[in-house]
Design a protein around this motif. Structure first.
Motif, PDB file in Angstrom:
ATOM      1  N   LEU A 302       0.817  -1.211   0.000  1.00  0.00           N
ATOM      2  CA  LEU A 302       0.000   0.000   0.000  1.00  0.00           C
ATOM      3  C   LEU A 302       0.854   1.267   0.000  1.00  0.00           C
ATOM      4  O   LEU A 302       0.481   2.275  -0.609  1.00  0.00           O
ATOM      5  CB  LEU A 302      -0.919  -0.004   1.231  1.00  0.00           C
ATOM      6  CG  LEU A 302      -1.962  -1.130   1.267  1.00  0.00           C
ATOM      7  CD1 LEU A 302      -2.747  -1.089   2.576  1.00  0.00           C
ATOM      8  CD2 LEU A 302      -2.915  -1.007   0.074  1.00  0.00           C
ATOM      9  N   ALA A 303       2.004   1.232   0.684  1.00  0.00           N
ATOM     10  CA  ALA A 303       2.869   2.421   0.733  1.00  0.00           C
ATOM     11  C   ALA A 303       3.371   2.775  -0.665  1.00  0.00           C
ATOM     12  O   ALA A 303       3.459   3.962  -1.020  1.00  0.00           O
ATOM     13  CB  ALA A 303       4.049   2.174   1.676  1.00  0.00           C
ATOM     14  N   PHE A 304       3.704   1.778  -1.473  1.00  0.00           N
ATOM     15  CA  PHE A 304       4.149   2.066  -2.837  1.00  0.00           C
ATOM     16  C   PHE A 304       3.003   2.644  -3.672  1.00  0.00           C
ATOM     17  O   PHE A 304       3.210   3.585  -4.449  1.00  0.00           O
ATOM     18  CB  PHE A 304       4.683   0.790  -3.494  1.00  0.00           C
ATOM     19  CG  PHE A 304       5.070   0.983  -4.934  1.00  0.00           C
ATOM     20  CD1 PHE A 304       6.275   1.592  -5.269  1.00  0.00           C
ATOM     21  CD2 PHE A 304       4.229   0.572  -5.961  1.00  0.00           C
ATOM     22  CE1 PHE A 304       6.635   1.786  -6.594  1.00  0.00           C
ATOM     23  CE2 PHE A 304       4.575   0.756  -7.288  1.00  0.00           C
ATOM     24  CZ  PHE A 304       5.785   1.365  -7.604  1.00  0.00           C
ATOM     25  N   LEU A 305       1.829   2.073  -3.530  1.00  0.00           N
ATOM     26  CA  LEU A 305       0.680   2.585  -4.292  1.00  0.00           C
ATOM     27  C   LEU A 305       0.417   4.039  -3.951  1.00  0.00           C
ATOM     28  O   LEU A 305       0.096   4.852  -4.832  1.00  0.00           O
ATOM     29  CB  LEU A 305      -0.556   1.740  -4.004  1.00  0.00           C
ATOM     30  CG  LEU A 305      -0.472   0.252  -4.377  1.00  0.00           C
ATOM     31  CD1 LEU A 305      -1.764  -0.447  -4.023  1.00  0.00           C
ATOM     32  CD2 LEU A 305      -0.167   0.094  -5.869  1.00  0.00           C
ATOM     33  N   GLU A 306       0.585   4.395  -2.665  1.00  0.00           N
ATOM     34  CA  GLU A 306       0.351   5.782  -2.249  1.00  0.00           C
ATOM     35  C   GLU A 306       1.419   6.704  -2.839  1.00  0.00           C
ATOM     36  O   GLU A 306       1.110   7.786  -3.335  1.00  0.00           O
ATOM     37  CB  GLU A 306       0.356   5.865  -0.725  1.00  0.00           C
ATOM     38  CG  GLU A 306       0.089   7.262  -0.192  1.00  0.00           C
ATOM     39  CD  GLU A 306       0.060   7.293   1.320  1.00  0.00           C
ATOM     40  OE1 GLU A 306       0.079   8.407   1.875  1.00  0.00           O
ATOM     41  OE2 GLU A 306       0.035   6.208   1.930  1.00  0.00           O
ATOM     42  N   MET A 307       2.694   6.300  -2.791  1.00  0.00           N
ATOM     43  CA  MET A 307       3.768   7.140  -3.318  1.00  0.00           C
ATOM     44  C   MET A 307       3.672   7.279  -4.836  1.00  0.00           C
ATOM     45  O   MET A 307       3.980   8.329  -5.397  1.00  0.00           O
ATOM     46  CB  MET A 307       5.133   6.552  -2.932  1.00  0.00           C
ATOM     47  CG  MET A 307       5.419   6.601  -1.433  1.00  0.00           C
ATOM     48  SD  MET A 307       6.972   5.763  -0.990  1.00  0.00           S
ATOM     49  CE  MET A 307       8.156   6.856  -1.778  1.00  0.00           C
TER      50      MET A 307
END
Length: 477
Positions: A302-307
């Motif tokens: 999820l952190a990659f999708l947000e960035m």
């Protein structure tokens, strides 16, 4: 020592010549020593021994203690003392230095034969005995090394046997009794080790399938080829595959039997650990991405999708990671090349671009992996470093970028911009230093820098140093 009971009657009038021949024939080396320990005569039984020890004829006239090695000289002194003072014949092993390099061991005994207090020293060549002793030592060391290797191999076997998740047991090929079974087998049979040890292997299967198990073992024993059958367990009734292989050990035939339960429940601990790892991957604060060998995204959190400003993981799956990672498209190629060569990269500085134009400075660490199908892939950990606090406050005149930082910009910023930025920084710092050295005297500072006053005023305004330039004095360079 036991001597002749009647030497005069047995040997008669034995002359010096006969005695010398007898002594030379009975020993390998014989020496006549005077009371001062000097060799007065010498005889050898073997020519090659005489050549090796006294090839230069230096023994005659030399002291016996001087023709032996230094570590065995005390033995010579003890030998002569025993013969002259204590009147006892003892044997001492000494070593003679040899031109060939290896010392020659000789076993000596001394006898006082009563003429002018001279001693007769007789010796036995021990080289063959030393060779045999060395061979024995080498054989013992070889056996010890083999024993250590066997012990290590057995330790590895026992460890693998005990920790293997596959049920394995050793069965005697003649009696068909279980000789050894690992914990996975005991769990499958739902029995303890004492109950399983030396029990008939067929008794642990369903009575209806026992003839099939016995037939399988008989076929493997007669043909020597591996066999397999599908049977049910007696304890739980679950179906399982039985595979048997024949091997020999210490003149005995044994079966290696492997069991694979078709309805075996996955290990609770392993499943729990896998679940925890999956939860960590999804909820980690850093962006985590797994790619194929060519850099295409397989999974992201999820952190990659947000960035990356993505709505779902499906938008990233199958896309090349350099769509978001790296300024010029070169960064990911460099990272992948290092991963293929070294297997890991750490703290690789680059930028991550979002779908809608957002960009963030990041540090990337990555490692090469293999998936469940043993295919190579890469795991990336991407951390946003824009909000990282500086370790120490920068001084007024400190360069905004160090050499290492400028080097990291190569490939991400055009060379023209990089050179312009570096030139401007150096020019500004030089002007500030000149003004400080001249006490803010602009004419002297311009002289020191090799500029005209008008050019200096233009640069003062360009670099935000307008307080140093007089009002109304602006001219182009």
């Amino acid at each position: 020592m036991q001597v002749f009971k009647s030497p005069k009657e047995a040997l008669g009038d034995l002359g010096a010549e006969s005695a010398a021949k007898l002594i030379a024939a009975a020993t390998d080396v014989a020496l006549v020593i005077d009371p001062q320990g000097v060799i007065r005569d010498v005889a050898f039984n073997k020519d090659e021994l005489a050549l090796e020890l006294d090839g230069q004829g230096r023994w005659l006239g030399s002291r016996l203690v001087d023709v032996v090695t230094s570590d065995t000289q005390p033995k010579i002194r003890e030998l002569l003392l025993d013969a002259t003072v204590r009147d006892t014949a003892t044997w001492r092993q000494v070593n003679h230095p040899s031109p060939g390099g290896d010392d020659v061991p000789v076993l000596y005994s001394a006898i006082n034969f009563g003429r002018d207090d001279r001693l007769l020293v007789v010796g036995r060549d021990l080289r063959q005995l030393a060779i045999m002793q060395q061979r024995l030592i080498n054989a013992q060391q070889s056996m010890e090394r083999d024993y250590i290797r066997l012990r290590h191999a057995e330790t590895r076997y026992r460890l693998l046997f005990q920790v293997s998740s596959e049920a394995v047991m050793i069965v005697d090929a003649t009696s068909e009794l279980i000789l050894d079974a690992n914990p996975a087998t005991l769990a499958l049979f739902d029995s303890a080790a004492p109950q399983t040890q030396n029990s008939p292997v067929a008794s642990h299967f369903d009575p209806a399938d026992q003839p099939l198990v016995l037939s399988l073992l008989a076929d493997v024993r007669s043909t020597g080829r591996d066999g397999r059958a599908k049977v049910r367990l007696a304890a739980s009734g679950r179906s399982c595959d039985v595979a048997a292989s024949l091997f020999r050990q210490e003149n005995a035939s044994l079966f290696l039997v492997r069991l694979t339960s078709q309805s075996a429940v996955p290990e609770v601990g392993a499943a729990k650990n896998a679940s925890l790892l999956l939860k960590y991957f999804e909820s980690a604060a850093d962006a985590l991405v797994i790619t194929q060998f060519d850099g295409r995204v397989v999974r992201s959190n999820l952190a990659f999708l947000e960035m990356a400003q993505l709505g779902s993981a499906e938008q990233a799956r199958g896309e090349l990671l350099d769509r978001w990672l790296g300024r010029t498209g070169v960064d990911l190629s460099v990272a992948l090349a290092n991963l293929r060569q070294n297997g890991t990269i750490k703290l690789f500085a680059t930028v991550l671009r979002g779908e809608y134009g957002a960009a963030a400075e990041v540090e990337v660490s990555a490692v090469a992996l293999n998936d469940l199908e043993d295919k190579p892939c890469f795991g990336f950990a991407i951390r946003n470093v824009e909000k990282r606090l500086p370790t120490a406050p920068s001084s007024k005149r400190e360069l905004p970028r160090s050499v290492a930082q400028l080097t990291e910009l190569i490939g991400r910023v055009p060379l023209r911009d990089l050179v312009r930025e570096t030139t401007d920084v150096i020019e500004k710092l030089s002007i500030e230093a000149a003004l400080e050295l001249t006490g803010d005297n602009r004419a002297s500072a311009a002289d020191m820098l090799g500029l005209s006053r008008q050019s200096l005023y233009v640069k003062l305004r360009r670099y935000g140093l307008a307080e140093h330039a007089p009002e109304g004095e602006a001219a182009d360079e």
